[in-house]
Design an enzyme around this catalytic site. Structure first.
Site, PDB file in Angstrom:
ATOM      1  N   ALA A  67      -9.649  -7.441  28.729  1.00  0.00           N
ATOM      2  CA  ALA A  67     -11.076  -7.114  28.842  1.00  0.00           C
ATOM      3  C   ALA A  67     -11.220  -5.970  29.839  1.00  0.00           C
ATOM      4  CB  ALA A  67     -11.834  -8.333  29.343  1.00  0.00           C
ATOM      5  N   GLY A 111      -7.290 -10.387  27.218  1.00  0.00           N
ATOM      6  CA  GLY A 111      -7.998 -10.359  25.932  1.00  0.00           C
ATOM      7  C   GLY A 111      -7.159  -9.738  24.818  1.00  0.00           C
ATOM      8  N   GLU A 114      -5.187 -12.480  23.559  1.00  0.00           N
ATOM      9  CA  GLU A 114      -6.064 -13.383  22.809  1.00  0.00           C
ATOM     10  C   GLU A 114      -6.398 -12.799  21.435  1.00  0.00           C
ATOM     11  OE1 GLU A 114      -8.567 -13.600  26.307  1.00  0.00           O
ATOM     12  OE2 GLU A 114      -8.330 -15.774  26.322  1.00  0.00           O
ATOM     13  N   GLU A 134      -5.186 -13.268  33.996  1.00  0.00           N
ATOM     14  CA  GLU A 134      -6.547 -13.512  34.518  1.00  0.00           C
ATOM     15  C   GLU A 134      -6.547 -14.139  35.902  1.00  0.00           C
ATOM     16  OE1 GLU A 134      -5.532 -14.164  31.435  1.00  0.00           O
ATOM     17  OE2 GLU A 134      -7.000 -13.380  30.006  1.00  0.00           O
TER      18      GLU A 134
HETATM   19  N1  COA Z   1      -9.872  -2.905  32.322  1.00  0.00           N
HETATM   20  C1  COA Z   1     -10.335  -1.710  32.722  1.00  0.00           C
HETATM   21  N2  COA Z   1      -9.566  -0.626  32.919  1.00  0.00           N
HETATM   22  C2  COA Z   1      -8.247  -0.777  32.689  1.00  0.00           C
HETATM   23  C3  COA Z   1      -7.678  -1.981  32.257  1.00  0.00           C
HETATM   24  C4  COA Z   1      -8.557  -3.094  32.081  1.00  0.00           C
HETATM   25  N3  COA Z   1      -8.113  -4.290  31.654  1.00  0.00           N
HETATM   26  N4  COA Z   1      -6.351  -1.816  32.125  1.00  0.00           N
HETATM   27  C5  COA Z   1      -6.103  -0.543  32.441  1.00  0.00           C
HETATM   28  N5  COA Z   1      -7.239   0.094  32.785  1.00  0.00           N
HETATM   29  C6  COA Z   1      -7.416   1.487  33.192  1.00  0.00           C
HETATM   30  C7  COA Z   1      -6.983   1.738  34.626  1.00  0.00           C
HETATM   31  O1  COA Z   1      -8.015   1.371  35.520  1.00  0.00           O
HETATM   32  C8  COA Z   1      -6.731   3.220  34.585  1.00  0.00           C
HETATM   33  O2  COA Z   1      -7.970   3.903  34.629  1.00  0.00           O
HETATM   34  P1  COA Z   1      -8.123   5.280  35.472  1.00  0.00           P
HETATM   35  O3  COA Z   1      -7.150   6.226  34.825  1.00  0.00           O
HETATM   36  O4  COA Z   1      -9.545   5.666  35.253  1.00  0.00           O
HETATM   37  O5  COA Z   1      -7.761   4.947  36.873  1.00  0.00           O
HETATM   38  C9  COA Z   1      -6.150   3.440  33.192  1.00  0.00           C
HETATM   39  O6  COA Z   1      -6.567   2.309  32.420  1.00  0.00           O
HETATM   40  C10 COA Z   1      -4.650   3.473  33.177  1.00  0.00           C
HETATM   41  O7  COA Z   1      -4.178   2.306  33.824  1.00  0.00           O
HETATM   42  P2  COA Z   1      -2.955   2.324  34.865  1.00  0.00           P
HETATM   43  O8  COA Z   1      -3.009   1.070  35.649  1.00  0.00           O
HETATM   44  O9  COA Z   1      -2.952   3.613  35.637  1.00  0.00           O
HETATM   45  O10 COA Z   1      -1.748   2.357  33.830  1.00  0.00           O
HETATM   46  P3  COA Z   1      -0.300   1.743  33.959  1.00  0.00           P
HETATM   47  O11 COA Z   1       0.400   2.137  32.712  1.00  0.00           O
HETATM   48  O12 COA Z   1       0.319   2.097  35.278  1.00  0.00           O
HETATM   49  O13 COA Z   1      -0.522   0.137  34.003  1.00  0.00           O
HETATM   50  C11 COA Z   1      -1.401  -1.943  33.165  1.00  0.00           C
HETATM   51  C12 COA Z   1      -0.998  -0.498  32.862  1.00  0.00           C
HETATM   52  C13 COA Z   1      -1.961  -2.483  31.862  1.00  0.00           C
HETATM   53  C14 COA Z   1      -0.180  -2.780  33.590  1.00  0.00           C
HETATM   54  C15 COA Z   1      -2.447  -1.998  34.297  1.00  0.00           C
HETATM   55  O14 COA Z   1      -3.461  -1.037  34.000  1.00  0.00           O
HETATM   56  C16 COA Z   1      -3.125  -3.325  34.446  1.00  0.00           C
HETATM   57  O15 COA Z   1      -2.555  -4.205  35.096  1.00  0.00           O
HETATM   58  N6  COA Z   1      -4.319  -3.520  33.845  1.00  0.00           N
HETATM   59  C17 COA Z   1      -5.104  -4.728  33.963  1.00  0.00           C
HETATM   60  C18 COA Z   1      -4.537  -5.820  33.097  1.00  0.00           C
HETATM   61  C19 COA Z   1      -5.356  -7.095  33.215  1.00  0.00           C
HETATM   62  O16 COA Z   1      -5.481  -7.685  34.276  1.00  0.00           O
HETATM   63  N7  COA Z   1      -5.920  -7.551  32.087  1.00  0.00           N
HETATM   64  C20 COA Z   1      -6.675  -8.752  31.993  1.00  0.00           C
HETATM   65  C21 COA Z   1      -8.122  -8.498  32.164  1.00  0.00           C
HETATM   66  S1  COA Z   1      -9.059 -10.031  32.087  1.00  0.00           S
END
Ligand code: COA
Length: 260
Positions: A67, A111, A114, A134
């Site tokens: 999400a 998500g 999911e 989460e």
């Molecule tokens: N929601 C909102 N933005 C997200 C996102 C999410 N779930 N996952 C990634 N992004 C955004 C980052 O904020 C970043 O935005 P920016 O460029 O404006 O700063 C962009 O996507 C790239 O993410 P980044 O973290 O730099 O990439 P990465 O390849 O190093 O890491 C992930 C990728 C997926 C491991 C990491 O982004 C992450 O942990 N995301 C959250 C995952 C999560 O907790 N999901 C469950 C949500 S309930």
């Protein structure tokens, strides 16, 4: 970005490939994207020329990274109640009368997991990473993860993922049977489409009935599930597809199913 662009639709014969297209945010699901995905699934459901859907993520980094966390900030329980009483993309995938294959091309988190769990078949690339992170945010899965994940991988493996928030790689996902196959990234879409084409060549009536009956195995008690299977089996006897399938076998030819 318009809603249409958030979901790209690419037809490959009877297969509709839907690509979640927000790669700069790792395809994170925001409200507009959920709406666009619901619309695309509704269109695929109504279009009789679409027989199978493949769902994937844009870019080479993520299927869906969960999400959109930015939408959570400042959100009240009432706001969240309103969001969650909207039609659910997870239910829409599960209830679609056509099979959906997830082609998981990178991060498949929260998500995103999911969504994949609500699909019927999951194929992953070797670079895919899976997790229910989460708890790192002080919340729990809210798109069916606590219910569908244990049904797919068993209680212990689901608890390990949901309680630790740790990610697992594609090999571990295969070992847990969270995914059916793992293939090289460059082969992922073709492999998912190949499976979809195999299904698309079968009777659409039988495929829909088979999806409904098989999915019911996870939610109905055995007796009820067997009753549903019998009812759907009998329904198939009312279809032109059954007449054609049986006749073609007896005539030693390939059937051409009318889909009725
Ligand atoms: N929601 C909102 N933005 C997200 C996102 C999410 N779930 N996952 C990634 N992004 C955004 C980052 O904020 C970043 O935005 P920016 O460029 O404006 O700063 C962009 O996507 C790239 O993410 P980044 O973290 O730099 O990439 P990465 O390849 O190093 O890491 C992930 C990728 C997926 C491991 C990491 O982004 C992450 O942990 N995301 C959250 C995952 C999560 O907790 N999901 C469950 C949500 S309930």
């Amino acid at each position: 970005m318009t809603d249409e662009q958030l979901i790209l639709e690419n037809r490959r014969g009877a297969v509709s490939v839907l690509t979640i297209n927000r790669p700069d945010k790792r395809n994170a699901l925001n409200g507009a994207l959920r709406c666009a995905l619901l619309g695309a699934l509704d269109t695929a459901g109504r279009d009789s020329t679409v027989r199978v859907v493949v769902l994937t993520g844009a870019g080479d980094k993520a299927f869906v990274a969960g999400a959109d966390i930015a939408e959570f900030e400042g959100r009240t329980p009432v706001d969240q109640f309103r969001v969650m009483t909207q039609p659910s993309v997870y239910d829409a995938l599960e209830r679609l009368s056509k099979p959906v294959i997830a082609a998981i091309n990178g991060f498949c988190l929260g998500g995103g997991m999911e969504l994949a769990l609500a699909c019927d078949i999951r194929i992953a690339s070797t670079s895919a990473r899976f997790g229910q992170p989460e708890v790192n945010l002080g919340i729990i899965p809210g798109g069916g993860g606590t219910q569908r994940l244990p049904r797919v991988v068993g209680l212990g493996a689901a608890c390990r993922m949901i309680l630790t928030g740790d990610m697992i790689d594609a090999a571990e996902a295969l070992r847990l049977r969270l995914v059916e196959e793992v293939v090289a990234a460059h082969e992922l879409l073709n492999r998912a489409v190949a499976i979809a084409e195999t299904i698309a060549a079968k009777s659409p009536v039988a495929v829909s009935a088979a999806k409904e009956a098989t999915r019911a195995a996870l939610s109905l008690p055995l007796e009820e599930g067997l009753k549903l299977e019998r009812a759907l089996f009998q329904l198939c006897f009312a279809s032109e597809d059954k007449v054609e399938g049986v006749r073609a076998f007896l005539d030693k030819r390939t059937p051409t199913f009318p889909g009725r």
